[in-house]
Each structure stands twice: as structure tokens, then as C-alpha cells.
Design a protein around this motif. Structure first.
Motif, PDB file in Angstrom:
ATOM      1  N   LEU A   1       0.823  -1.206   0.000  1.00  0.00           N
ATOM      2  CA  LEU A   1       0.000   0.000   0.000  1.00  0.00           C
ATOM      3  C   LEU A   1       0.861   1.261   0.000  1.00  0.00           C
ATOM      4  O   LEU A   1       0.483   2.287  -0.583  1.00  0.00           O
ATOM      5  CB  LEU A   1      -0.937   0.000   1.209  1.00  0.00           C
ATOM      6  N   ASN A   2       2.019   1.187   0.637  1.00  0.00           N
ATOM      7  CA  ASN A   2       2.916   2.347   0.651  1.00  0.00           C
ATOM      8  C   ASN A   2       3.510   2.641  -0.716  1.00  0.00           C
ATOM      9  O   ASN A   2       4.075   3.735  -0.931  1.00  0.00           O
ATOM     10  CB  ASN A   2       4.043   2.135   1.670  1.00  0.00           C
ATOM     11  N   LEU A   3       3.395   1.680  -1.639  1.00  0.00           N
ATOM     12  CA  LEU A   3       3.829   1.949  -3.015  1.00  0.00           C
ATOM     13  C   LEU A   3       3.081   3.145  -3.594  1.00  0.00           C
ATOM     14  O   LEU A   3       3.614   3.874  -4.435  1.00  0.00           O
ATOM     15  CB  LEU A   3       3.577   0.723  -3.897  1.00  0.00           C
ATOM     16  N   ALA A   4       1.841   3.342  -3.145  1.00  0.00           N
ATOM     17  CA  ALA A   4       1.047   4.469  -3.649  1.00  0.00           C
ATOM     18  C   ALA A   4       1.725   5.789  -3.306  1.00  0.00           C
ATOM     19  O   ALA A   4       1.732   6.720  -4.124  1.00  0.00           O
ATOM     20  CB  ALA A   4      -0.364   4.424  -3.067  1.00  0.00           C
ATOM     21  N   ASN A   5       2.287   5.881  -2.102  1.00  0.00           N
ATOM     22  CA  ASN A   5       2.986   7.103  -1.709  1.00  0.00           C
ATOM     23  C   ASN A   5       4.235   7.319  -2.559  1.00  0.00           C
ATOM     24  O   ASN A   5       4.519   8.429  -3.008  1.00  0.00           O
ATOM     25  CB  ASN A   5       3.377   7.042  -0.231  1.00  0.00           C
ATOM     26  N   THR A   6       4.981   6.225  -2.767  1.00  0.00           N
ATOM     27  CA  THR A   6       6.206   6.320  -3.560  1.00  0.00           C
ATOM     28  C   THR A   6       5.903   6.671  -5.011  1.00  0.00           C
ATOM     29  O   THR A   6       6.509   7.579  -5.582  1.00  0.00           O
ATOM     30  CB  THR A   6       6.982   4.991  -3.505  1.00  0.00           C
ATOM     31  N   LEU A   7       4.954   5.949  -5.606  1.00  0.00           N
ATOM     32  CA  LEU A   7       4.613   6.211  -7.001  1.00  0.00           C
ATOM     33  C   LEU A   7       3.990   7.590  -7.174  1.00  0.00           C
ATOM     34  O   LEU A   7       4.200   8.253  -8.192  1.00  0.00           O
ATOM     35  CB  LEU A   7       3.654   5.130  -7.508  1.00  0.00           C
ATOM     36  N   GLY A   8       3.223   8.027  -6.163  1.00  0.00           N
ATOM     37  CA  GLY A   8       2.602   9.349  -6.243  1.00  0.00           C
ATOM     38  C   GLY A   8       3.623  10.461  -6.323  1.00  0.00           C
ATOM     39  O   GLY A   8       3.412  11.479  -6.995  1.00  0.00           O
ATOM     40  N   GLN A   9       4.776  10.262  -5.658  1.00  0.00           N
ATOM     41  CA  GLN A   9       5.847  11.251  -5.704  1.00  0.00           C
ATOM     42  C   GLN A   9       6.506  11.305  -7.073  1.00  0.00           C
ATOM     43  O   GLN A   9       7.168  12.292  -7.412  1.00  0.00           O
ATOM     44  CB  GLN A   9       6.895  10.922  -4.639  1.00  0.00           C
ATOM     45  N   ILE A  10       6.341  10.240  -7.851  1.00  0.00           N
ATOM     46  CA  ILE A  10       6.898  10.210  -9.205  1.00  0.00           C
ATOM     47  C   ILE A  10       5.860  10.654 -10.226  1.00  0.00           C
ATOM     48  O   ILE A  10       6.111  11.524 -11.073  1.00  0.00           O
ATOM     49  CB  ILE A  10       7.400   8.789  -9.549  1.00  0.00           C
ATOM     50  N   VAL A  11       4.666  10.043 -10.139  1.00  0.00           N
ATOM     51  CA  VAL A  11       3.611  10.305 -11.126  1.00  0.00           C
ATOM     52  C   VAL A  11       3.139  11.756 -11.074  1.00  0.00           C
ATOM     53  O   VAL A  11       2.963  12.402 -12.124  1.00  0.00           O
ATOM     54  CB  VAL A  11       2.417   9.347 -10.892  1.00  0.00           C
ATOM     55  N   GLY A  12       2.938  12.285  -9.852  1.00  0.00           N
ATOM     56  CA  GLY A  12       2.414  13.649  -9.718  1.00  0.00           C
ATOM     57  C   GLY A  12       3.261  14.694 -10.418  1.00  0.00           C
ATOM     58  O   GLY A  12       2.771  15.417 -11.307  1.00  0.00           O
ATOM     59  N   PRO A  13       4.557  14.811 -10.082  1.00  0.00           N
ATOM     60  CA  PRO A  13       5.403  15.799 -10.760  1.00  0.00           C
ATOM     61  C   PRO A  13       5.543  15.560 -12.256  1.00  0.00           C
ATOM     62  O   PRO A  13       5.613  16.520 -13.036  1.00  0.00           O
ATOM     63  CB  PRO A  13       6.754  15.647 -10.042  1.00  0.00           C
ATOM     64  N   LEU A  14       5.596  14.279 -12.672  1.00  0.00           N
ATOM     65  CA  LEU A  14       5.693  14.001 -14.110  1.00  0.00           C
ATOM     66  C   LEU A  14       4.453  14.490 -14.845  1.00  0.00           C
ATOM     67  O   LEU A  14       4.547  15.117 -15.914  1.00  0.00           O
ATOM     68  CB  LEU A  14       5.892  12.500 -14.345  1.00  0.00           C
ATOM     69  N   LEU A  15       3.279  14.210 -14.282  1.00  0.00           N
ATOM     70  CA  LEU A  15       2.032  14.641 -14.911  1.00  0.00           C
ATOM     71  C   LEU A  15       1.933  16.163 -14.914  1.00  0.00           C
ATOM     72  O   LEU A  15       1.545  16.767 -15.923  1.00  0.00           O
ATOM     73  CB  LEU A  15       0.848  14.028 -14.166  1.00  0.00           C
ATOM     74  N   ALA A  16       2.298  16.773 -13.790  1.00  0.00           N
ATOM     75  CA  ALA A  16       2.255  18.238 -13.715  1.00  0.00           C
ATOM     76  C   ALA A  16       3.212  18.858 -14.721  1.00  0.00           C
ATOM     77  O   ALA A  16       2.882  19.865 -15.372  1.00  0.00           O
ATOM     78  CB  ALA A  16       2.607  18.695 -12.301  1.00  0.00           C
ATOM     79  N   GLY A  17       4.406  18.278 -14.857  1.00  0.00           N
ATOM     80  CA  GLY A  17       5.373  18.795 -15.816  1.00  0.00           C
ATOM     81  C   GLY A  17       4.849  18.746 -17.234  1.00  0.00           C
ATOM     82  O   GLY A  17       5.047  19.694 -18.017  1.00  0.00           O
TER      83      GLY A  17
END
Length: 412
Positions: free
Chosen positions: A363-379
Motif C-alpha cells: 500500500l505504501n507503493l502508492a505514496n512512492t509512485l505518487g511522488q513520481i507520477v504527480g510531478p511528471l504529470l504536472a510537468g
């Protein structure tokens, strides 16, 4: 499952709650202080010309190692049987190796060696992270898990905010700052373990790893009865990705979208941090016990997601600092409440409490992936449509995440 969790409790074990709070601060403050401030500062001293690229490399490496080690260490701690319990040995070991790696990083003058040491530190770190998280399903009765989650949520708020304030005092004396954070890790984890007092579990049954099926169950992703588990995972991924779309570009939103000067940007960021700290702690204290009282977790979590999405819409209408303050205030309230209740919800949807630490690691993978996916999508959005479109996108993602949470059936 620990016998403590089988019998309902009339009172919440307050010593365990403070043990979780202090234990989480014991890994979170040193980690944030090193990762966010002192490590980038040390990298800048050694190789100032390539510091941005190196910091990105360190961050990406840490996320990959953390994601894998969290699951593996969690699975191994689930199977550990000792006189001091199954989580305590991993917290002790993780803390000892944290001290060792902090010292080696402090004396290192090679970026490449620091990268290796930082990756190894992630394994030690997640020995503490995975083991502490598992104390909730291990030791807390279901009717008190929202309250226990509040202590973890408050630690998240205090740790993320407090680490930066402490680390800022050691920008010039970086190595001394690293030693201070190592001392924090030792002191806090010792106090936490004394408060938690995990009982021995030598006689607790354990399936032998002599069949492919038992090995698969120990380390693989859960399958049976995991419908709600994956809804919670997906909802958390959506929410953390949405938050990181804004927090990852907060500085540039203020300077490039709202066109603030250096002084105004610094004061605004300071105010944002203060608001988040105060509202997050207050709402974290309230939200968990309230969720326990109503006996439901998914509805509070979903409401928090939707309200954060609603708050993100204000900067879309007006590119001025007051709209970021409104978002910050709403985010502080409902993200603080979310942090306090979400852990209880994730414990409620665990497919098998015998593999609690491993599944919480997944479940903590969501936190890790969110830190990657969020900035990439925003960029990608900034490059194609500009900063303005980040905010409605965040709102949509939060609503989708809330919808996934509402589809969860198991909610107690």
C-alpha cells in the motif's frame, strides 16, 4: 495474528499511541532532514555544477529501493519469531544501520559512494517504517484503529514540517547536522520501543517456507479477498499523485504563475508551512477518534479527498497568493484529517493480517509512485497547457480517487 488484537479493548492503549507517534518521528525527522536539506547541501559542496541531476538521481534511486525493501522487510518481519516480538528486532536493526550509514555519508567525499550508502540506508529506513506501521493491526483493536492512525498522521505532519526547520540550522555545518539527526533516530526509537513494549512471539505459529504456495503467499501481491485492498491502493495513489502535482511545483507556481518576487515567495512558503503544520495537527487529533466513534473510515477519507480537490480549484480562478492561502488552509484541514484516518482504512482492508507488514508495504507503493507520477504529470501539463491547468486536473484526480474509496465494501 497477535492475541492483543483478537480481544476488544475498552480503552485505547495510550502508551502504544505515543509509541507510534515518537517512533514515526524517529525515522521521519532524520529522513526528511537528510533527504530534503542536508544531502542536497552536501552534494552541492562536492559537485555544484551537476547538483540538480545528482539530487534527482538520488531521489529516483531511493524511491525504487524503498518500494522494494518495504515489501520484503515487511514480509520477513511478519515471519519473525523472537523473545522481543516480530517487529522490535527490525526496528532495532534498522536504527543501528541508520546510524552507521549516516556516519559513512557524513565522511564520504565521493558522490557515487554517497549514492550507494543512501540506497542502503533506504533498506534500514524501511525496516523501521514497515515494522512500526504493522503495530496497528498487531496491537490495536478494530474499534480504536482510527485513534491509532491519528498518532501516525500527527507524526507525518510534525515530521515533514519540523525536519526542515531543524535542518535549516545546519546548512553550514552539514556533518554536525547529520550527527544530530542520527541522535534523534536513536533517542526516539528507544523511547518508542519502551512505550510500545512488544511481547515475545516465539510460540506464535508460522507456516514453513517449504512449498511454492507458502513462499508465494509470503512475498507476492495479495489475490484472495483483495478487492477492497486494491481500491484503497488506487485511491491513495490518485490522491498522493494529485497532491504532489502542486507541492512538487509549489515554488514555481508562486514565482512563474503568480509572479512573486524572491522575498514575497520566501514569506509565502513560510506561511504555507505554518498553516499546514497548525491545521494538520489540530485536525489530525480530531479526525481519528471521530472516525472510531462513527465506526466508518471510507466516507471520511473520501470527503477529505474531495475537499482537497475543491480547494485546488481556487488558484485556477485567480493567480494571486490569496488563492494559494485558501488552498493551503483547506488542504491543511482535510489532508491532516486524511492522514489521521487513511491508515485505519488501509488496515481495515488488509486481506490477511498474518501478512500485515508486507501488505502495508505494498500500500505504501502508492505514496512512492505518487511522488513520481504527480510531478511528471504536472510537468507535462505545464509544458503543454501552462500552470493554470494543473488545478482543475488535481480536482478531477481527487474526485476519481474519492470515488474509488467509496467503492470499498469492508469499512470497519
Amino acid at each position: 495474528m497477535d492475541k492483543v488484537a483478537e480481544a476488544p479493548k475498552k480503552r485505547f492503549p495510550i502508551h502504544l499511541g505515543f509509541g507510534l507517534l515518537i517512533g514515526c518521528l524517529g525515522w521521519l525527522i532524520p529522513y526528511c532532514g537528510l533527504a530534503i536539506t542536508l544531502l542536497p547541501a552536501k552534494i552541492g559542496q562536492i559537485d555544484p555544477s551537476h547538483k540538480v541531476a545528482w539530487v534527482a538521481t538520488f531521489s529516483a534511486t531511493a524511491m525504487v529501493v524503498a518500494a522494494i525493501s518495504n515489501i520484503i522487510v515487511g514480509a520477513l518481519s511478519d515471519r519473525t519469531r523472537t523473545k522481543i516480538g516480530k517487529r522490535t528486532p527490525w526496528i532495532i536493526g534498522g536504527t543501528v544501520f541508520t546510524i552507521i550509514f549516516f556516519y559513512l555519508i557524513s565522511i564520504s567525499t565521493s558522490i557515487q559512494m554517497m549514492l550507494v550508502l543512501y540506497a542502503l540506508y533506504q533498506i534500514a529506513l524501511n525496516s523501521c517504517v514497515a515494522s512500526l506501521a504493522a503495530f496497528i493491526p498487531d496491537r490495536v483493536a478494530p474499534e480504536h484503529r482510527g485513534t491509532a492512525s491519528s498518532f501516525v498522521g500527527i507524526a507525518a505532519t510534525l515530521g515533514n514540517s519540523g525536519a526542515g526547520l531543524i535542518a535549516a540550522h545546519f546548512i553550514i555545518h552539514i556533518n554536525f547536522g547529520i550527527y544530530v539527526f542520527a541522535g534523534v533516530a536513536i533517542l526516539f526509537e528507544v523511547i518508542a520501543l519502551l512505550l510500545i513494549k512488544e511481547p515475545g512471539n516465539v510460540d506464535e505459529p508460522r507456516e514453513k517456507l517449504n512449498k511454492a504456495s507458502s513462499i508465494f503467499k509470503t512475498f507476492a501481491l495479495p489475490i484472495k479477498g483483495a478487492h477492497d485492498f486494491y481500491l484503497a491502493l488506487s485511491g491513495r495513489l490518485m490522491f498522493t499523485s494529485a497532491l504532489n502535482m502542486i507541492t512538487g511545483f509549489q515554488l514555481y507556481i508562486l514565482t512563474d504563475y503568480m509572479h512573486l518576487g524572491t522575498g514575497k515567495t520566501a514569506s509565502t512558503i513560510s506561511l504555507i508551512s505554518t498553516i499546514m503544520l497548525i491545521t494538520g495537527v489540530i485536525c489530525g487529533v480530531i479526525a481519528g477518534p471521530f472516525a472510531d466513534k462513527i465506526g466508518r473510515y471510507k466516507l471520511p477519507v473520501a470527503i477529505c479527498m474531495m475537499m482537497v480537490g475543491f480547494g485546488a480549484f481556487f488558484p485556477f480562478f485567480d493567480a494571486h497568493p490569496w488563492t494559494m492561502m485558501v488552498f493551503t488552509f483547506i488542504n491543511g484541514i482535510f489532508n491532516g484529517a486524511y492522514n489521521a484516518v487513511d491508515q485505519a482504512l488501509t488496515v481495515a482492508v488488509l486481506p490477511d493480517e498474518q501478512t500485515a507488514a508486507k501488505d502495508l508495504g505494498i500500500l505504501n507503493l502508492a505514496n512512492t509512485l505518487g511522488q513520481i507520477v504527480g510531478p511528471l504529470l504536472a510537468g507535462a501539463i505545464i509544458a503543454s497547457m501552462g500552470y493554470k491547468m494543473i488545478f482543475p486536473t488535481v480536482m478531477v484526480i481527487c474526485l476519481v480517487g474519492a470515488g474509488l474509496i467509496l467503492l470499498i465494501k469492508r469499512d470497519k
